[in-house]
Design an enzyme around this catalytic site. Structure first.
Site, PDB file in Angstrom:
ATOM      1  N   THR A 101       1.608  -4.200   4.423  1.00  0.00           N
ATOM      2  CA  THR A 101       1.439  -4.478   5.856  1.00  0.00           C
ATOM      3  C   THR A 101       0.956  -5.905   6.124  1.00  0.00           C
ATOM      4  OG1 THR A 101      -0.868  -3.709   5.873  1.00  0.00           O
ATOM      5  CG2 THR A 101       0.841  -2.068   6.384  1.00  0.00           C
ATOM      6  N   ASP A 102       0.310  -6.526   5.116  1.00  0.00           N
ATOM      7  CA  ASP A 102      -0.430  -7.758   5.428  1.00  0.00           C
ATOM      8  C   ASP A 102       0.461  -8.932   5.831  1.00  0.00           C
ATOM      9  OD1 ASP A 102      -2.871  -6.587   5.198  1.00  0.00           O
ATOM     10  OD2 ASP A 102      -3.237  -7.226   3.139  1.00  0.00           O
TER      11      ASP A 102
ATOM     12  N   THR B 229       0.832  -1.211   0.000  1.00  0.00           N
ATOM     13  CA  THR B 229       0.000   0.000   0.000  1.00  0.00           C
ATOM     14  C   THR B 229       0.861   1.252   0.000  1.00  0.00           C
ATOM     15  OG1 THR B 229      -1.796  -1.128   1.093  1.00  0.00           O
ATOM     16  CG2 THR B 229      -1.742   1.244   1.371  1.00  0.00           C
TER      17      THR B 229
ATOM     18  N   SER C 259       1.418  -7.649  -0.678  1.00  0.00           N
ATOM     19  CA  SER C 259       2.134  -8.638   0.150  1.00  0.00           C
ATOM     20  C   SER C 259       1.286  -9.854   0.507  1.00  0.00           C
ATOM     21  CB  SER C 259       2.720  -7.994   1.398  1.00  0.00           C
ATOM     22  OG  SER C 259       1.760  -7.824   2.397  1.00  0.00           O
TER      23      SER C 259
HETATM   24  C1  SIN Z   1      -0.154  -5.301   1.130  1.00  0.00           C
HETATM   25  O1  SIN Z   1       0.034  -5.920   2.172  1.00  0.00           O
HETATM   26  O2  SIN Z   1       0.656  -5.303   0.186  1.00  0.00           O
HETATM   27  C2  SIN Z   1      -1.406  -4.505   0.944  1.00  0.00           C
HETATM   28  C3  SIN Z   1      -1.943  -3.996   2.215  1.00  0.00           C
HETATM   29  C4  SIN Z   1      -1.043  -2.999   2.886  1.00  0.00           C
HETATM   30  O3  SIN Z   1       0.092  -2.756   2.530  1.00  0.00           O
HETATM   31  O4  SIN Z   1      -1.557  -2.415   3.878  1.00  0.00           O
END
Ligand code: SIN
Length: 317
Positions: free
Chosen positions: A99-100, A20, A66
């Site tokens: 973040t995931d 993100t 991710s």
């Molecule tokens: C991801 O994990 O690539 C998408 C979600 C995020 O980064 O919050």
């Protein structure tokens, strides 16, 4: 390698993997309807004026959401991080990530490399186009931590806090402060670019080393996660055994407890040569080791226990 800025000493290498933090939406008020992994890492850096004062290099390792992180990217990332850290002029490495699965990548890198220089992962909960995007501040803070002389090991910088790879968990699906050190203190906080250390890191277990990653990717162990819950039985274990599995991590209830039926099935899998680890579906806290129970994953969350089991199976062969 795309860019080097020579204004300040202490070279920091920034490796982009997507997420993100590199995401864009049509509408700046839209915080969820965006596409992750759209902007290159150099674009992210150029959007942060104070980074113009830093000596930086950028490199795009991957461009993915991710949730789709894979073993090939993990291996490529570990090798590039190791190569950059071996350069005497490099003070630290920053990795932009989604973040995931951030906590899994952070733990993987810590257990493979246990680096003596800082490797700092960061991310964002809001896309780069959002009215209140959090990515630029997180990336700036991450670079400051990577250039900090006391920093070492794999760290995660998010919303002004510095977490160790071992302690970190994503604890919220929407809030901007989405991460916490669940079972211990944050390592440090970043305030106006200055890093204030709160706790000293403990003794790290022996790292696996890059050698364990040399096996062809298609032969990496299949390690699956399952959960104890009301009415849990051995059906999932039996289905996985039929499909072929090398390791199982079970997210038990409370202190890693399992229904009688699920435990029976797991013991049978273990007897057939499948490695089994017991973690907990609780958000924090360890599973205590007991002589007559299936092996405990200690204080590792189910996803980190899966990384640990994956690496130990790779090391065992
Ligand atoms: C991801 O994990 O690539 C998408 C979600 C995020 O980064 O919050």
């Amino acid at each position: 390698m795309q860019n080097t800025n020579e204004l300040n000493s202490g070279l920091v290498v920034i490796l982009g993997t997507g997420g993100t933090i590199a995401g864009t939406a049509q509408d700046s008020a839209d915080n969820v309807g965006y596409r992750a992994a759209q902007l290159g890492v150099l674009e992210l850096v150029r959007a942060i004026p104070p980074l113009g004062q830093r000596r930086l290099e950028t490199e795009q390792i991957a461009q993915l959401d991710s949730k789709d992180m894979d073993f090939a990217t993990w291996r490529k990332l570990a090798l590039r991080v190791s190569e950059h850290l071996a350069r005497p002029e490099v003070m630290g490495v920053v990795i932009t990530h989604g973040t995931d699965t951030l906590e899994e990548t952070a733990y993987f890198l810590q257990r493979v490399l246990a680096p003596s220089k800082p490797v700092v992962l960061t991310a964002a909960m809001r896309p780069a186009t959002a009215l209140q995007t959090d990515g630029p501040q997180n990336l700036l803070d991450a670079v400051n931590v990577a250039a900090e002389r006391h920093a070492h090991g794999v760290l995660v910088v998010f919303a002004g806090a510095v977490h160790s790879a071992e302690q970190l968990r994503k604890v919220h699906s929407y809030r901007v402060d989405a991460f916490a050190s669940v079972d211990g203190a944050r390592a440090a906080v970043v305030e106006e670019g200055r890093v204030r250390w709160l706790s000293l890191p403990g003794t790290a277990p022996t790292p696996f080393g890059l050698g364990v990653l040399s096996r062809p990717l298609e032969n990496w162990p299949r390690v699956q996660i399952l959960m104890n819950h009301v009415g849990a039985d051995g059906t999932v274990v039996e289905a996985l055994l039929e499909h072929g599995v090398d390791g199982l991590v079970v997210a038990g209830t409370g202190n890693g407890s399992l229904s009688m039926s699920l435990e029976r099935a797991l013991r049978s899998a273990q007897a057939q040569g499948v490695a089994v680890l017991r973690s907990t579906r609780c958000d924090a806290g360890p599973v205590t080791e007991s002589a007559d129970a299936l092996p405990s994953a200690g204080a590792l969350s189910p996803v980190k226990a899966r990384v640990e089991l994956l690496l130990s199976l790779l090391a065992a062969k």
